[in-house]
Design a protein around this motif. Structure first.
Motif, PDB file in Angstrom:
ATOM      1  N   GLY A  23       0.806  -1.209   0.000  1.00 34.79           N
ATOM      2  CA  GLY A  23       0.000   0.000   0.000  1.00 34.79           C
ATOM      3  C   GLY A  23       0.840   1.259   0.000  1.00 34.79           C
ATOM      4  N   PRO A  24       0.184   2.391   0.254  1.00 26.52           N
ATOM      5  CA  PRO A  24       0.865   3.685   0.246  1.00 26.52           C
ATOM      6  C   PRO A  24       1.902   3.782   1.366  1.00 26.52           C
ATOM      7  N   ARG A  25       2.894   4.654   1.178  1.00 29.20           N
ATOM      8  CA  ARG A  25       3.987   4.792   2.149  1.00 29.20           C
ATOM      9  C   ARG A  25       3.974   6.112   2.915  1.00 29.20           C
ATOM     10  N   LYS A  26       3.153   7.071   2.492  1.00 27.44           N
ATOM     11  CA  LYS A  26       3.070   8.329   3.240  1.00 27.44           C
ATOM     12  C   LYS A  26       2.354   8.056   4.554  1.00 27.44           C
ATOM     13  N   ALA A  27       2.704   8.801   5.595  1.00 24.50           N
ATOM     14  CA  ALA A  27       2.249   8.510   6.957  1.00 24.50           C
ATOM     15  C   ALA A  27       0.733   8.394   7.077  1.00 24.50           C
ATOM     16  N   GLN A  28      -0.021   9.388   6.627  1.00 28.42           N
ATOM     17  CA  GLN A  28      -1.479   9.360   6.792  1.00 28.42           C
ATOM     18  C   GLN A  28      -2.111   8.207   6.011  1.00 28.42           C
ATOM     19  N   ALA A  29      -1.671   8.006   4.775  1.00 29.82           N
ATOM     20  CA  ALA A  29      -2.207   6.921   3.953  1.00 29.82           C
ATOM     21  C   ALA A  29      -1.820   5.558   4.540  1.00 29.82           C
ATOM     22  N   LEU A  30      -0.618   5.443   5.059  1.00 28.63           N
ATOM     23  CA  LEU A  30      -0.163   4.203   5.689  1.00 28.63           C
ATOM     24  C   LEU A  30      -1.019   3.907   6.918  1.00 28.63           C
ATOM     25  N   MET A  31      -1.300   4.919   7.716  1.00 31.74           N
ATOM     26  CA  MET A  31      -2.142   4.730   8.901  1.00 31.74           C
ATOM     27  C   MET A  31      -3.555   4.282   8.507  1.00 31.74           C
ATOM     28  N   SER A  32      -4.111   4.894   7.464  1.00 32.41           N
ATOM     29  CA  SER A  32      -5.447   4.511   6.998  1.00 32.41           C
ATOM     30  C   SER A  32      -5.466   3.056   6.540  1.00 32.41           C
ATOM     31  N   GLN A  33      -4.460   2.679   5.788  1.00 28.98           N
ATOM     32  CA  GLN A  33      -4.377   1.301   5.276  1.00 28.98           C
ATOM     33  C   GLN A  33      -4.232   0.302   6.419  1.00 28.98           C
ATOM     34  N   TYR A  58     -15.876   6.796   8.001  1.00 28.39           N
ATOM     35  CA  TYR A  58     -14.993   5.809   7.379  1.00 28.39           C
ATOM     36  C   TYR A  58     -13.960   6.462   6.451  1.00 28.39           C
ATOM     37  N   ASP A  59     -12.907   5.733   6.181  1.00 25.95           N
ATOM     38  CA  ASP A  59     -11.855   6.180   5.273  1.00 25.95           C
ATOM     39  C   ASP A  59     -12.346   5.991   3.845  1.00 25.95           C
ATOM     40  N   SER A  60     -12.660   7.082   3.173  1.00 25.66           N
ATOM     41  CA  SER A  60     -13.275   7.006   1.844  1.00 25.66           C
ATOM     42  C   SER A  60     -12.281   6.694   0.732  1.00 25.66           C
ATOM     43  N   SER A  61     -11.054   6.336   1.085  1.00 27.91           N
ATOM     44  CA  SER A  61     -10.130   5.897   0.035  1.00 27.91           C
ATOM     45  C   SER A  61     -10.376   4.427  -0.327  1.00 27.91           C
ATOM     46  N   PHE A  62     -11.356   3.812   0.332  1.00 31.20           N
ATOM     47  CA  PHE A  62     -11.788   2.451   0.015  1.00 31.20           C
ATOM     48  C   PHE A  62     -13.259   2.481  -0.374  1.00 31.20           C
ATOM     49  N   PRO A  63     -13.680   1.683  -1.356  1.00 28.23           N
ATOM     50  CA  PRO A  63     -15.120   1.563  -1.618  1.00 28.23           C
ATOM     51  C   PRO A  63     -15.808   0.872  -0.434  1.00 28.23           C
TER      52      PRO A  63
END
Length: 157
Positions: A23-33, A58-63
């Motif tokens: 998954g993503p490696r940036k801090a916020q995106a990593l935390m969401s994942q 919810y984290d809207s980066s997921f359907p």
């Protein structure tokens, strides 16, 4: 022994088994994942208030796939387990007409899918054949609503 081919390598352990993190490696995106991956595969909601709370936070980066009017089934569990890293899967067995209006469906069982672009698609049951449902969800998770609708139309024609 864990196989590490490059650095930095991230591994996520699910029920004791190592999974390569892609998954993503940036801090916020990593935390969401990681938050998403640490949640249950399939979330059974007790009431409409829980659903409303989830939809607001919810984290809207997921359907999101909300199954209405169906108990937990092998189909839903298998989908949720297989595509956990790609989408949220929720079941609300008991609901009112208020939920039907809020989510735009008129009969049950129904699956209401919210894409990461904010599009909504509704599928009506009965949901019996896992051989058909799995590809539908994969297309929706991977490619989004527009490709999903085109795929369904080509399948039915």
């Amino acid at each position: 022994m864990l196989s590490v081919r490059a650095y930095p390598t991230l591994k996520f352990f699910i029920k004791g088994f190592p999974i390569d993190y892609k998954g993503p490696r940036k801090a916020q995106a990593l935390m969401s994942q990681l938050y998403k991956l640490s949640r249950p595969d399939l979330e059974m909601l007790m009431n409409e208030a829980e659903l409303e709370t989830f939809m607001q936070s919810y984290d809207s980066s997921f359907p999101v796939f909300v199954v209405f009017g169906m108990q937990e089934s092998a189909i839903a569990s298998r989908l949720a387990k297989q595509y956990k890293s790609k989408a949220w899967f929720l079941i609300l067995e008991q609901f009112s007409e208020k939920s039907m209006e809020r989510f735009g469906f008129d009969k049950a069982p129904a699956i209401v899918a919210h894409s990461i672009q904010g599009d909504v698609e509704i599928c009506y049951g009965p949901f019996t054949g896992i051989s058909l449902i799995l590809p539908l969800f994969l297309v929706l998770c991977k490619y989004g609503i527009n490709t999903y609708v085109a795929w369904i139309q080509s399948f039915l024609s």
